[in-house]
Structure formats: C-alpha cells, structure tokens
Enzyme design. Sequence first.
Site, PDB file in Angstrom:
ATOM      1  N   ASP A   1      69.298  21.029   7.274  1.00  0.00           N
ATOM      2  CA  ASP A   1      68.992  22.096   8.241  1.00  0.00           C
ATOM      3  C   ASP A   1      68.196  21.574   9.441  1.00  0.00           C
ATOM      4  O   ASP A   1      67.090  22.059   9.734  1.00  0.00           O
ATOM      5  CB  ASP A   1      68.205  23.223   7.584  1.00  0.00           C
ATOM      6  CG  ASP A   1      68.889  23.794   6.355  1.00  0.00           C
ATOM      7  OD1 ASP A   1      70.123  23.845   6.348  1.00  0.00           O
ATOM      8  OD2 ASP A   1      68.183  24.185   5.408  1.00  0.00           O
TER       9      ASP A   1
ATOM     10  N   GLU B   1      75.267  32.421   6.536  1.00  0.00           N
ATOM     11  CA  GLU B   1      73.836  32.197   6.728  1.00  0.00           C
ATOM     12  C   GLU B   1      73.620  31.189   7.854  1.00  0.00           C
ATOM     13  O   GLU B   1      74.555  30.677   8.458  1.00  0.00           O
ATOM     14  CB  GLU B   1      73.200  31.689   5.435  1.00  0.00           C
ATOM     15  CG  GLU B   1      73.769  30.383   4.932  1.00  0.00           C
ATOM     16  CD  GLU B   1      73.208  29.984   3.568  1.00  0.00           C
ATOM     17  OE1 GLU B   1      72.464  30.775   2.981  1.00  0.00           O
ATOM     18  OE2 GLU B   1      73.511  28.873   3.106  1.00  0.00           O
TER      19      GLU B   1
END
Length: 320
Positions: A36, A199
């Site tokens: 991420d 997401e």
Amino acid sequence: MITVRSVAAAAIPLLGSALGYAKPNACSGVCVNTHDPSIIRRDDGTYFRFSTGGRIAVHSAPDITGPWSYEGAALPAGSVIDNPGNQDLWAPEVVKVGNTYYMYYSVSTFGSQVSAIGVATSPSLDMNTWTDLGAIVQSSTGSPFNAIDPSLLNADGQFLLTFGSFWEDIHQVPLADPAAPATETPHQIAFDPVTTEEEGPALFHYGDFYYLFYSKGKCCGYDTDRPTTGGEYKIMVCRSSSPTGGFVDANGMDCSNGGGTVVLESHDNIYGPGGQGVYDDPAHGPILYYHYVDTNIGFADGDKQFGWNNIDFSSGWPVV
C-alpha cells in the site's frame, strides 16, 4: 487492506489484453516489502515512499526509480487512536496542502469493522517531525462502511476524503479542512453487489474527469491461500465529471452497481497488483504506483514489490 473472502471477481470490461500491460518501471534499492505505498516528491526533489507496517515505514530516494533507502517509522510510538491495530498501521496517504504535509493512515485488524482513519502532520516530511492528531473518521461493527484506506483530494478548496473496504465498499465524506474530523455522513460512490471486494480508493483529477482508481479482489496471503485465477488483486477505474459521484466505467456502467474497468491485473510474472496510488509526477508525468508479487521471487506478503508505470490518458481512460 482487509480481505475476508477468496472469491473470483465479477466479469468486467477490459481496455486491452493482459498481454499488452507494461511491466513495472525500474526500481533500485529497497523495493521489497512495500505494501500500500504512497509517493510524494518534496520541493527539493527528494521522493518519499510511505507504506503499511513498521508504524508506517518511510523510504526516500532521489528519483522514483531509486535507489530507495529506509528512513524509519513515521509514527514510532504507533497511533494515539485507542483501537486494536494501533501499532500496525495500514495504507498511508501523504499529501501537501499549503506548507503542511498530511499523512492519513488506517487503524484496524483483519476482518474487523472496528476501524479508524487517523491523520498526522509534518512541516517537512523529515523523520521525527510528525504530529499525530488522531481519528477523523471511525467505524464500528454494523456501520455501513469500513473506515480504512484513506485518500484525500483537494477539489478546488473542497477537501474530499475517499475511503473504504468491503462493507458496502467505497465511500466519501467532505472535510472542513484536511485535519478536521468528519461531521457529515459518508456516502457510497462505488459498490459491487456480487463480490463486495472493492477497497483502497485513489481519486485523481486529470483533464475533464475525476478518476476513481481502486483495488478489487483478494489482497494478501497468497503463499497460503491463493484465490481462483482472476480473484486476486487487480486495479480498477471509474470516472466522473464530478468528484463526488456519478462514476461510470468505460462501458457506461454505474460503478455504484457493479461497474468498473480493469487498469492493471496479473500478467507475466506480475501477480496481484493493487494498493495503488496515482501521482502527477513533475519528472515522469502521471504515474500509477502499487505493490505486486513477483512470481519469480515469492508470494508472501513480505515479498511484495514496489511497482510503478506511466499512465496514458490520451483515450480518456488510463492505460499503462
């Protein structure tokens, strides 16, 4: 990112064959264990990369290609948010507004809706300069959203925080200023009623459109639980002329009802790309950056590599 199921993604339109995807551009130095990522370039030309784990691991480099060097933890004491997971912070997003850098981060645990998005500020991006201001959005069991994976867009002075994972997928809420706790109820801007596996949003303004990039599929644990082919992470996009809603895919399908166009998926030795961000780099132009598994190296979460590609928007849709 949270994943709670391992199911194949619904059929979605492709802009081109998977064989046409470019491989990640060059990366040297520390390019592994980058989950991420968030990229930002300081005015002096130094690049900073923030990523999940290590109380937000920070790396720096003279160029996005590297060589990347580890600097330390952005929040070495963890988060001031009193939730489970406050020592294992996820999915940072770093932006600059005025003369201040804002770092948004997630506090949660796998499979839980007891989550919060926090914010910290720094005048410089240097180590030991971050001030943790605590939570600005929170969720609990039964909430209509999950408060993780933040992305801030400054839309001509309107600050929009886009976030979410599973539990009705992707939501957005306005903020009075970049560090202000949300006072309005978040509204849903993307949802797949079949897989509910969306997401990690990243909202990016380019030309006449606002592009909503997000990850879809199973994110993690590929070394022990690999999903059916196509069910692993992939990067999707929808677009709208408004930053607050009306997102559709390349076929005109509503992205709040299952729409979504693939930008990047598994190809060659690249597996499960996701956890992405988008950055209009002053040296390289618009880029998509993300983590992925190199199947020649290993499938464990700690093996995830940092990848980035140039984006071509000439068709009106992003192509890497």
